[in-house]
Design an enzyme around this catalytic site. Structure first.
Site: not given
Lengths: 134, 134
Positions: B7, B79, B130
């Site tokens: 994502h 992010h 991430e």
């Protein structure tokens, strides 16, 4: 309206160093660097199974990412790009809803050879948003 | 090492307004808003054919995105998240190469119920990155 996430573009001050991070540390498949003088950037594509990351380094004077890198000298995410089936229809729908298209509103041929438009970040969650005709 | 782009997370000051932009203007399928008190955010997922956009609004005190929004009051890309097959192996490889992992270096259970780690933006092209175990 929007379809696939075509790419996430990351502006970097040194595309060779950025390519090494993605290839050697993150273990991704990366393309060769290609100078795109018409767009004022050098590009490297990081190929992921479902989309790609576009690394961008300024090329020449008046690069469209020069201001961004002046504010973010280590680099950062510059924009995201969504695919649309018909870019003029997408533009007309968005403009009718009050959204702002950057520049003169006419699609330009982007770095992938397809018509693109950029939408105003303030109208799209603070995110510079590109539309590309798929 | 890295696989799919899981994502792109966009921090926003008003998740209902951001949801309306994605649903009504951009014509995307969006989830209901879900409060995630353990993570200090309310989330909405924008479902695209190949990945998703995660809209994040601060929830409660000490939200991990509060500082970002103080600096970027209209919102912005917070992010990006890549999938890895083995998060501890990925961490060990990255740390051995000199990269910095945020926090104590131990994977935490993220908003999707899977182990995650965050990598230092300065080591990854100015991008908060991430990793999520797929």
């Amino acid at each position: 309206m929007i379809g696939r996430l075509n790419h996430v573009a990351i502006a970097v001050p040194d595309i060779q160093a950025a390519t090494a991070v993605y290839r050697e540390q993150l273990g991704a498949a990366v393309s060769e660097a290609v100078e795109q003088p018409d767009h004022g950037v050098t590009t490297v594509f990081v190929e992921l199974p479902n989309t790609k990351i576009e690394l961008l380094e300024p090329l020449g004077e008046d690069s469209p990412i020069a201001n961004y890198l002046a504010k973010n000298p280590v680099g950062g995410i510059h924009h995201i790009c969504y695919e649309v089936p018909d870019i003029r229809a997408a533009r007309d729908t968005l403009v009718a809803a009050g959204a702002r298209v950057l520049g003169d509103g006419e699609p330009k041929i982007g770095a992938h050879g397809k018509p693109v438009l950029f939408l105003h970040p303030k109208d799209f969650c603070g995110t510079l948003t590109e539309l590309e005709e798929a």
